[in-house]
Design an enzyme around this catalytic site. Sequence first.
Site, PDB file in Angstrom:
ATOM      1  N   HIS A 215       0.820  -1.217   0.000  1.00 49.25           N
ATOM      2  CA  HIS A 215       0.000   0.000   0.000  1.00 49.25           C
ATOM      3  C   HIS A 215       0.849   1.259   0.000  1.00 49.25           C
ATOM      4  O   HIS A 215       2.085   1.207   0.097  1.00 49.25           O
ATOM      5  CB  HIS A 215      -0.944  -0.004   1.205  1.00 49.25           C
ATOM      6  CG  HIS A 215      -0.251  -0.025   2.541  1.00 49.25           C
ATOM      7  ND1 HIS A 215       0.223   1.105   3.157  1.00 49.25           N
ATOM      8  CD2 HIS A 215       0.038  -1.061   3.372  1.00 49.25           C
ATOM      9  CE1 HIS A 215       0.761   0.777   4.320  1.00 49.25           C
ATOM     10  NE2 HIS A 215       0.669  -0.531   4.476  1.00 49.25           N
TER      11      HIS A 215
ATOM     12  N   CYS B  10       2.907  -4.649   7.010  1.00 51.45           N
ATOM     13  CA  CYS B  10       2.618  -4.651   5.579  1.00 51.45           C
ATOM     14  C   CYS B  10       3.819  -4.149   4.783  1.00 51.45           C
ATOM     15  O   CYS B  10       4.882  -3.858   5.337  1.00 51.45           O
ATOM     16  CB  CYS B  10       1.392  -3.788   5.296  1.00 51.45           C
ATOM     17  SG  CYS B  10      -0.149  -4.514   5.910  1.00 51.45           S
TER      18      CYS B  10
END
Length: 491
Positions: free
Chosen positions: A450, A466
Amino acid sequence: MKPIVALCLSTLALTTAATGAQAQSGEIRLAQGYDQYGDVAEVYVDESGRRVVIDSTGRIIAIEEPRRERFRERRARFGERGGAIIDAPPPPGVTLEGRVDFGPRSADPYADDGYDRERDYGPDPVYRDEPRYDGPIEAAPLPDAGSEPRREAELPPVQGPDYPPAGTADTQTSVDDLLTDPGAAGTAPAEGRTITESDPAPPVEAPKGKNAEAEIAALQILLDRAGMSPGVIDGRMGSNVNKAVAAYEEKFGRSLPTGDAKALAEELDATGGPAITTYEITAEDVAGPYVAAIPSDYGEKAQLPEMSFERVSERLAERFHMDEEFLRKINPGADFNRQGTRIKVAATGENVKGEVAKIIADKGREQVRAYAADGSLIAAYPSTIGSSDTPSPSGVVQVNRIAFDPNYTYNPKVNFKQGSNDKVLTIPPGPNGPVGTIWIALSKPTYGIHGTPEPSKIGKTNSHGCVRLTNWDATELAKMVKAGVTVEFAE
């Protein structure tokens, strides 16, 4: 004129009579030689408590409003002590009284000190009647020099479940870690710590001389054009530039003359021209939308309509892949809030295009590399991949779906806990949202690739497990992948 003279004399006679009556009762305060108003013969207090000043000709030359009753009380206490003034260490058992914020202005420590509480504090009785001292002060001798060990000023030791006791050999722990790490209190994972790469790219030769910053920025722009992202363009060498140069050599099979300004200029000419171009700020740039400030608390973020940019300069820095501070630095005095302002920006060129078949998330180098089906390198991006507290996945996973301008769902029971937020929250989309403008969901639940609201920290500080890229790099990658693409986490 005679009636006026008679009236003045009558008023003076009445005033004098009142003075005599009050003097007999002991309430009159006389001060011969009072010189604040010049030729003063007498000062007395009238029946309203006002101080009346008379000159040698009998004229009233000043009237002062009454002082507070507290001064009279203090004077009375002073009188009870016989007017003694202690100017030496008091004998045992004696307590000194008086103000601690100012020293006495005369030999009488309880004299009217010239402060008008009505004037200084207004009519509020809470402040008006407050004493000007903090109560009794007990005298105590100073300790002898050398009677106590000397102590140096220092910060308190950093201790806790994630920090070793003071004096141990863990040199990685610092006060900066505690300040930047929300997990220090034990309620959230350690995000924000400085990354130490286990497999860093080899350092490259840096431009030198008075134009070094501009030449480093040109090198970064050249790498950005080639799809070998250096992260934010900021005119600084570092690990993000080193890993981009290594990826460039992997893609093109040749070294890049990073320290040769002339050779770099030739490379720039071959890939789109000069590194810097001119941009004119538009009405749309100025109009926004913008938010006044992005709160750090997720509960407050969830109440905003959009996680927009805060400033025009922030918007333009992201558009041209630049560090906002660097953008402002090369445009000194520029009014970013005015339509028509012409500024210098990085000439980054078009996004790289291709069909990505495989992604390598290199944990040791903090870099994401995108490969075609034939194994050739298409693009490379500096990244932030997990942390020791919330490590990223291992092995091979797949891309499940891609979302542009996504909402962010915060669930403390599934992910980390942020602050005191213990309920599921939906944070609206925008470049300053927790996952930026892109979410590439992976087959391992809750994990994804992301964007970020803080591009200058990419490759430099840890994340919540992440894979984090700059918004522009995540957007470029998202347009080249589809569901089913493999993502390999390399240790």
